[in-house]
Scaffold this motif. Structure first.
Motif, short mmCIF file in Angstrom:
data_model
loop_
_atom_site.label_atom_id
_atom_site.label_comp_id
_atom_site.label_asym_id
_atom_site.label_seq_id
_atom_site.Cartn_x
_atom_site.Cartn_y
_atom_site.Cartn_z
N UNK A 713 0.82 -1.21 0.00
CA UNK A 713 0.00 0.00 0.00
C UNK A 713 0.85 1.26 0.00
N UNK A 714 1.97 1.21 0.74
CA UNK A 714 2.81 2.39 0.81
C UNK A 714 3.60 2.63 -0.48
N UNK A 715 3.55 1.68 -1.40
CA UNK A 715 4.08 1.93 -2.74
C UNK A 715 3.13 2.80 -3.54
N UNK A 716 1.85 2.77 -3.17
CA UNK A 716 0.82 3.51 -3.91
C UNK A 716 0.59 4.90 -3.34
N UNK A 717 0.66 5.06 -2.00
CA UNK A 717 0.42 6.35 -1.38
C UNK A 717 1.25 6.47 -0.10
N UNK A 718 1.10 7.60 0.59
CA UNK A 718 1.97 7.89 1.73
C UNK A 718 1.51 7.27 3.04
N UNK A 719 0.34 6.65 3.08
CA UNK A 719 -0.17 6.15 4.34
C UNK A 719 -1.07 4.93 4.12
N UNK A 720 -1.28 4.20 5.23
CA UNK A 720 -2.23 3.09 5.28
C UNK A 720 -3.05 3.29 6.55
N UNK A 721 -4.34 3.07 6.47
CA UNK A 721 -5.16 3.17 7.68
C UNK A 721 -5.30 1.79 8.30
N UNK A 722 -5.41 1.78 9.63
CA UNK A 722 -5.57 0.50 10.34
C UNK A 722 -6.86 -0.20 9.92
N UNK A 723 -7.85 0.56 9.47
CA UNK A 723 -9.10 -0.05 9.01
C UNK A 723 -8.89 -0.95 7.80
N UNK A 724 -7.84 -0.67 7.05
CA UNK A 724 -7.57 -1.45 5.84
C UNK A 724 -6.91 -2.79 6.14
#
Length: 963
Positions: A713-724
């Motif tokens: 996910x961090x390859x796609x954007x700057x963050x990941x949410x714990x909900x994911x």
């Protein structure tokens, strides 16, 4: 049938063993049910339920083994009771629980009836005996470590079968506590353990019991440390770190001890060794238990035997079972390591006698005497920590044959000058030694060169204010102080002070101390001339002559020999030091909050002239070199901290409330417990209730999936949410934990080394983002965004899809709100700031007005959108030069006030007080006060909450002109 079950069966009477040697308990129970004993449910349903409950019991640590391995009614009954009281099981799997209530009772009936007895007849008794012998042989083949080899003769007799009657109580992983202090009996094994104890151990009481390790009995203490009102017993077996049994465990489990010691040294905590070693506790007789050690190294198993305490002879059974020099060298290596006194220096004849004689070839090559030698005896000697001394081979052989042999081997544990100096000064603490004596002792015993001994760094002087090992009291003469590990309590002395101290004889010092101890019970005031005159009078009365030294010399003596606290010198007897140590040990804790100890023994300490906590701290630092005071804690055991004690408590059960921990650990400070529970390894599972990460089931396989997902996910954007994150399996494995606890524990265990987390947002290390940051970035990239859109985006960051007004804050910080549902970028509006501020001033004659006080926008210049209260709030928030916006909490109801920037006040409550003071509302009528502020748009609720009294009081003072 596994090994444990065979052992269990082998310990039963012969008639019970015969049947179950080939038939498992599950199969026997199935047959029993099918013989008309099944009730309400079929045999298949009951067995299936028992299987599921068995897995649940092991997973939840209610039982350490499968329910099918219980073959005794009294042993299974406590397990059944605990499962019947399992509220979580009753809630999460009601149907299984309902069936088990009946199934468990049926299994109890089955165990009580013992139907397998019926299959035994007298005709096959001889066959049964053969079966038992075969079973015993198979058990020994499967688990040889369970029975010490030195007690098993070659022939099968009564002594051979004795170990088999030992009943396994529980199995324990080796940890730091076992190696130093003792162990806690698991709750699942308490009943079985207590069944072997004479009498009941009540809450807060203790009694001695015996632990058998190898063939040596050790006396230890069994304590019930459960807190009052708790029906559950919490049993601990304890011993001191310096006890023989602790030393034995550290030898046997050397791999674990080295691992833990390294972790303690590096400050990374105790933890658990990656390669685990185990010990099994078995019941032998009333108040006596055996502890079967299962180390990873077979050599360690051998070390658990009873080795000699002197080098005279080898154990007879050892020489009978083994031959060859290798085994003898192994034994010698062990003996040398355990008898590590520096006085052990063995001659060749002693060595030869110890190992039963050496072959002549051992003395015919010089390599035997060098550090590069590969001879097994030399290797064993060097591995034990000794140095092989170079010598002339021919003269040594000649002297050996004459029997006139000098010591050729010396112990070299101390590899540095500092280590040698520390040991020397501790050994001669309080004694005066000349430089020559110190050099001779250290150079001979420790092998250090004269020039390397007593450098300036290890002396006390004006240029070195740190506490060191020696104090120079005259030219070439030193007082051995010992090594102060806390580096406190010793100050630099001037040349005059040193001379003054050294000029008073030992006999005179003894007289001084005697008079102060006898005549100045409440302390000698160092700065008081009156006390000095009293001292001289006492001295003259006692010894018939005047005291020949001045007050300064007396002070020097007292500064070194007495406890000086708050300008008073106190002399305490050695008996008092021993008494206080006994009181400390009675606290039954290696870490004691100093205030708690003082409060408990305040009466006794006051009688001893220890009048305060600070004075107690000084007393401990002065009188004990193995006890220290750090972080307001008295540490009786080096390397132990309050956090270690709290972590140990969480090994007893999964969750603890703060109140329970306070009662369980009365020696710890409440703030310490609270701060520890706020640490990264502890998680709140309910209000006031916590668990430790070690009590959570977090499988590595699932963790690797989380790591891969976050990285992708961090390859796609700057963050990941714990909900994911897919935490469903973690949640299923930890039903006693909240989502937030599982989320934070998963992050800490699998992601914290590479990623940062702020609330629900996970980012790369060093790139922390808040939800507000992400919402603001979202708004900056949009030309227009609706309230519903940004509100829904915020909801994606919450586990339950809730919002917390962060979207409104982000919208107001970056955009202009032109209506109740729409935010637009700054480029879509055109504010004429000067004219708009003039229009607002027509309404705001004083220092502030409520936002709703602006009711007509006809004089406001057009800004690109029709004026309304939402657009006005946005303007005042970010663009006005004269006014600012203030409110208790961001909202969409046009609640708040427009305030002149020139107006000085503390907070929004001051605005409310001023508004009430200017109004005509009756301040004694709280309902009227709330209505006024609510109706005028100052607050969104009709009450002022916790600040009500303060605001009304301020308003009253403003009206009366008192402020």
């Amino acid at each position: 049938m596994d090994t444990e079950e065979r052992l269990n069966i082998a310990s039963r009477p012969v008639e019970e063993q015969a049947s179950f040697a080939s038939v498992s308990m599950r199969e026997g129970f199935s047959e029993w049910l099918k013989n008309g004993n099944a009730r309400k449910y079929s045999a298949e349903v009951i067995l299936s339920c028992m299987d599921r409950i068995s897995d649940y019991a092991v997973r939840k640590k209610i039982s350490m083994r499968s329910l099918w391995k219980y073959q005794d009614f009294n042993t299974f009954k406590p397990i059944y009771n605990k499962l019947e009281e399992a509220k979580l099981l009753r809630i999460t799997d009601r149907n299984t629980y309902k069936i088990f209530v009946l199934a468990g009772k049926l299994y109890l009936c089955f165990l009580e009836e013992k139907p397998w007895k019926a299959v035994v007849t007298d005709n096959n008794a001889s066959d049964e005996e053969g079966n038992i012998e075969a079973l015993v042989e198979q058990v020994l083949k499967d688990v040889p470590a369970l029975i010490p080899q030195d007690v098993v003769p070659e022939e099968t007799d009564a002594s051979f079968q004795a170990p088999l009657v030992k009943q396994l109580v529980f199995r324990k992983e080796v940890d730091w506590s076992l190696l130093n202090n003792g162990f806690t009996v698991p709750q699942t094994a308490v009943d079985a353990f207590c069944s072997n104890v004479n009498g009941e151990v009540l809450c807060g009481n203790s009694r001695p019991i015996t632990l058998l390790v190898g063939d040596i009995d050790y006396t230890v203490t069994l304590s019930n440390v459960g807190f009052s009102g708790d029906l559950q017993k919490q049993l601990q077996v304890s011993y001191s770190a310096s006890s023989p049994i602790a030393a034995m465990f550290r030898r046997i489990f050397k791999l674990s001890y080295d691992y833990f010691a390294e972790r303690e040294k590096s400050g990374s905590g105790s933890g658990q060794a990656e390669s685990k070693e185990y010990a099994e506790v078995v019941s032998i007789s009333p108040d006596k238990y055996g502890l079967i050690c299962l180390p990873l190294s077979k050599g360690a198993q051998d070390e658990s035997s009873n080795y000699p305490s002197s080098p005279d002879t080898l154990p007879l059974e050892y020489t009978q079972q083994h031959s060859g020099y290798g085994n003898k060298y192994d034994l010698l290596k062990f003996w040398l390591r355990e008898n590590n006194s520096d006085s052990i220096q063995m001659t060749f004849s002693e060595i030869a006698e110890l190992v039963g004689g050496l072959p002549p070839s051992a003395y015919k090559h010089r390599a035997y005497w060098s550090n590069s030698d590969s001879h097994p005896f030399a290797v064993a000697w060097m591995a034990a920590g000794y140095k092989v001394v170079e010598c002339d081979l021919q003269s040594e052989v000649v002297r050996f044959c004459r029997g006139d042999v000098r010591n050729a081997y010396t112990r070299t544990r101390r590899t540095t000058v500092k280590e040698a100096l520390i040991e020397f000064s501790n050994n001669y603490k309080g004694e005066v030694k000349t430089r020559g004596e110190i050099i001779e002792k250290i150079s001979v015993e420790y092998g250090h060169n004269e020039n390397s001994i007593l450098p300036a760094d290890y002396e006390i002087g004006l240029s070195n204010r740190q506490p060191k090992l020696f104090k120079r009291i005259d030219h070439g003469t030193y007082l051995c102080l010992g090594y102060d590990t806390a580096q406190t309590g010793i100050t630099a002395l001037s040349r005059t002070q040193i001379d003054g101290y050294s000029l008073i004889s030992v006999d005179e010092k003894s007289k001084v101390i005697g008079i102060v101890a006898d005549k100045f019970k409440n302390g000698f005031r160092m700065s008081s001339s009156i006390d000095f005159e009293r001292f001289k009078n006492y001295y003259a009365d006692e010894y018939g002559k005047d005291f020949q030294y001045d007050a300064e010399r007396l002070h020097y003596v007292l500064s070194n020999e007495a406890l000086v606290f708050d300008d008073r010198a106190y002399v305490y007897s050695e008996d008092l030091s021993d008494t206080v140590r006994v009181y400390l040990e009675q606290m039954n804790s290696p870490c004691i909050y100093i205030d708690a100890f003082y409060n408990k023994f305040s009466d006794e300490l006051y009688a001893f002239t220890i009048f305060s906590v600070d004075m107690l701290r000084a007393f401990i630092e002065k009188n004990y070199y193995d006890i220290s005071v750090k972080w307001d804690y008295i540490l009786l055991q080096e390397g132990t901290s309050p956090s270690d004690l709290i972590k140990d408590v969480f090994s007893e059960r999964e969750t603890w409330s703060f109140d329970e921990l306070q009662e369980r650990l009365p020696c710890l400070k409440m703030d310490t417990i609270r701060q520890t529970l706020n640490g990264a390894e502890y998680y709140r599972v309910d209000k006031g209730t916590y668990t430790h990460i070690d009590n959570m089931d977090l499988p590595e396989s699932e963790g690797l999936k989380i790591i891969a997902f976050v990285g992708g996910k961090l390859q796609e954007r700057d963050y990941v949410t714990a909900n994911e994150l897919d935490l469903s399996k973690f949640m299923n494995l930890n039903p006693h934990c909240s989502f937030a606890a599982v989320r934070d524990a998963v992050f800490y265990k699998f992601l914290s080394n590479s990623y940062d987390k702020s609330g629900q947002v996970i980012t790369r290390k060093g790139g922390k983002l808040r939800v507000l940051d992400i919402l603001e970035q979202y708004c900056r990239e949009a030309d227009a965004v609706s309230f519903d859109e940004i509100n829904a985006f915020e909801a994606t960051f919450d586990p339950e899809g809730r919002t917390h007004s962060q979207c409104l804050i982000a919208g107001h910080n970056t955009m202009v709100r032109v209506s109740s549902d729409l935010f637009v970028s700054d480029g879509n509006v055109d504010f004429d700031v000067a004219r708009i501020d003039e229009a607002i001033a027509l309404y705001c004659h004083g220092n502030f007005i409520p936002l709703r006080g602006v009711t007509d926008f006809s004089l406001f210049p057009y800004a690109g959108y029709q004026w309304n209260l939402f657009l006005l709030e946005s303007y005042v928030r970010r663009f006005s030069h004269v006014f600012k916006y203030d409110v208790r909490a961001v909202n969409s109801a046009n609640i708040g006030a427009i305030v002149r920037k020139s107006f000085e006040y503390s907070d929004y409550d001051d605005i409310l007080a001023y508004a009430l003071a200017k109004s005509s509302v009756r301040l004694s009528d709280k309902e009227a006060v709330g209505d006024y502020l609510f109706n005028n748009g100052y607050i969104g609720w009709r009450n002022l909450g916790k600040s009500e009294s303060k605001i009304i009081k301020s308003a009253r003072e403003l009206r009366e002109g008192t402020v």
